[in-house]
Motif scaffolding. Structure first.
Motif, short mmCIF file in Angstrom:
data_model
loop_
_atom_site.label_atom_id
_atom_site.label_comp_id
_atom_site.label_asym_id
_atom_site.label_seq_id
_atom_site.Cartn_x
_atom_site.Cartn_y
_atom_site.Cartn_z
N ASN A 189 2.40 10.10 -9.88
CA ASN A 189 1.80 9.86 -11.19
C ASN A 189 0.28 9.93 -11.08
O ASN A 189 -0.36 8.97 -10.65
CB ASN A 189 2.24 8.48 -11.71
N PRO A 190 -0.32 11.03 -11.50
CA PRO A 190 -1.78 11.15 -11.41
C PRO A 190 -2.52 10.16 -12.31
O PRO A 190 -3.70 9.91 -12.11
CB PRO A 190 -2.06 12.60 -11.84
N VAL B 17 0.84 -1.20 0.00
CA VAL B 17 0.00 0.00 0.00
C VAL B 17 0.88 1.25 0.00
O VAL B 17 0.59 2.22 -0.71
CB VAL B 17 -0.99 -0.02 1.19
N GLU B 18 1.94 1.26 0.79
CA GLU B 18 2.86 2.40 0.79
C GLU B 18 3.46 2.62 -0.59
O GLU B 18 3.58 3.75 -1.05
CB GLU B 18 3.99 2.18 1.81
N LYS B 19 3.83 1.53 -1.25
CA LYS B 19 4.40 1.63 -2.59
C LYS B 19 3.37 2.20 -3.57
O LYS B 19 3.69 3.09 -4.37
CB LYS B 19 4.88 0.25 -3.06
N LEU B 20 2.12 1.74 -3.51
CA LEU B 20 1.07 2.23 -4.40
C LEU B 20 0.75 3.70 -4.14
O LEU B 20 0.52 4.47 -5.07
CB LEU B 20 -0.19 1.38 -4.27
N LYS B 21 0.76 4.10 -2.88
CA LYS B 21 0.51 5.51 -2.55
C LYS B 21 1.65 6.39 -3.05
O LYS B 21 1.43 7.50 -3.52
CB LYS B 21 0.34 5.68 -1.04
N TYR B 22 2.87 5.91 -2.93
CA TYR B 22 4.04 6.64 -3.41
C TYR B 22 3.94 6.86 -4.93
O TYR B 22 4.19 7.96 -5.43
CB TYR B 22 5.31 5.86 -3.07
N ILE B 23 3.54 5.82 -5.64
CA ILE B 23 3.37 5.92 -7.09
C ILE B 23 2.24 6.89 -7.43
O ILE B 23 2.36 7.71 -8.33
CB ILE B 23 3.10 4.53 -7.71
N ALA B 24 1.13 6.81 -6.69
CA ALA B 24 -0.02 7.69 -6.95
C ALA B 24 0.32 9.16 -6.71
O ALA B 24 -0.19 10.03 -7.41
CB ALA B 24 -1.19 7.27 -6.07
N GLU B 25 1.17 9.44 -5.73
CA GLU B 25 1.58 10.83 -5.47
C GLU B 25 2.34 11.41 -6.65
O GLU B 25 2.19 12.59 -6.97
CB GLU B 25 2.48 10.89 -4.23
N ALA C 80 -1.98 7.03 -12.34
CA ALA C 80 -2.07 5.75 -11.63
C ALA C 80 -2.55 6.00 -10.20
O ALA C 80 -1.78 5.89 -9.26
CB ALA C 80 -0.72 5.05 -11.63
N PRO C 81 -3.83 6.32 -10.02
CA PRO C 81 -4.32 6.60 -8.66
C PRO C 81 -4.39 5.33 -7.82
O PRO C 81 -4.49 4.22 -8.35
CB PRO C 81 -5.71 7.18 -8.90
N PHE C 82 -4.35 5.52 -6.50
CA PHE C 82 -4.48 4.38 -5.57
C PHE C 82 -5.95 3.98 -5.52
O PHE C 82 -6.79 4.73 -5.06
CB PHE C 82 -3.96 4.80 -4.19
N SER C 83 -6.27 2.80 -6.03
CA SER C 83 -7.66 2.39 -6.20
C SER C 83 -8.25 1.64 -5.01
O SER C 83 -9.43 1.34 -5.00
CB SER C 83 -7.79 1.52 -7.45
N LYS C 84 -7.43 1.30 -4.03
CA LYS C 84 -7.87 0.56 -2.84
C LYS C 84 -8.48 -0.79 -3.20
O LYS C 84 -9.37 -1.28 -2.54
CB LYS C 84 -8.87 1.38 -2.02
N GLU C 85 -7.98 -1.39 -4.28
CA GLU C 85 -8.50 -2.68 -4.74
C GLU C 85 -7.54 -3.81 -4.44
O GLU C 85 -6.33 -3.64 -4.45
CB GLU C 85 -8.79 -2.64 -6.23
N LEU C 86 -8.13 -4.97 -4.22
CA LEU C 86 -7.38 -6.18 -3.92
C LEU C 86 -7.92 -7.30 -4.80
O LEU C 86 -9.13 -7.47 -4.92
CB LEU C 86 -7.55 -6.56 -2.45
#
Length: 193
Positions: free
Chosen positions: A146-147, A136-144, A149-155
């Motif tokens: 790169n607009p 999740v930290e990695k996905l949030k870092y990417i989302a910050e 690739a937003p953090f979708s909260k999906e699993l």
């Protein structure tokens, strides 16, 4: 007569200095020639374009493939469904009869197909919780950064069809504690549809 003798050594010193400078300049010139002989003078653009074309085709092919790749093995047999939904690129948790994996990394080995009691804190699966926090930290870092690739909260849950419901609840609870609120279960498409 003393004066002509004092000027003679200065002339000799100047001549020796001039020779020394000439030798150094010659050595420097030879060194530069040796170094330049190993340099590439021009680039072959055709070969570079061929290389770039191959890389482009490879990248397009890899991005076009499905993001939820299930490796064929005896350990996992997902349920069969008639759904037409396509998988998305999300955090993937795989539950086999022997272990729980996040992506390709094993985070917990099961004992007799059950979660070990020391690996649980209530419903929270500790090892899974730690790995999902990192994802999740990695996905949030990417989302910050790169607009697009937003953090979708999906699993995406890839589970064997014989996984106990209680274990599935524990995995989903742990995912929910890590902001992964939307679940997708990966299934095999029914033949003939």
């Amino acid at each position: 007569m003393a004066e002509p003798l004092s000027h003679a050594p200065e002339a000799v010193d100047e001549e020796a200095l001039a020779r020394l400078r000439f030798r150094r300049a010659l050595a420097r010139k030879k060194r530069k020639e040796r170094e330049a002989s190993g340099e590439i003078k021009e680039l072959n653009i055709t070969a570079m374009m061929d290389m770039m074309t191959i890389l482009l085709v490879f990248l397009l092919k890899s991005f076009a493939s499905s993001s939820a790749a299930v490796t064929a093995s005896e350990d996992i047999r997902p349920p069969i469904s008639t759904t037409r939904a396509t998988p998305r690129d999300t955090v993937a948790v795989t539950i086999t009869p022997k272990s729980i994996l996040v992506g390709e990394r094993e985070v917990l080995r099961l004992t007799d197909g059950q979660l070990p009691t020391q690996a649980l804190q209530g419903r929270l699966v500790l090892a899974l919780d730690a790995q999902l926090k990192k994802e999740v930290e990695k996905l949030k870092y990417i989302a910050e950064r790169n607009p697009q690739a937003p953090f979708s909260k999906e699993l995406s849950v890839i589970a064997d069809r014989k996984v106990p419901y209680d274990m599935l609840l524990s995995v989903l609870y742990t995912a929910g504690q890590n902001e992964l609120e939307n679940y997708r279960f990966v299934v095999l498409k029914k033949e003939g549809d």
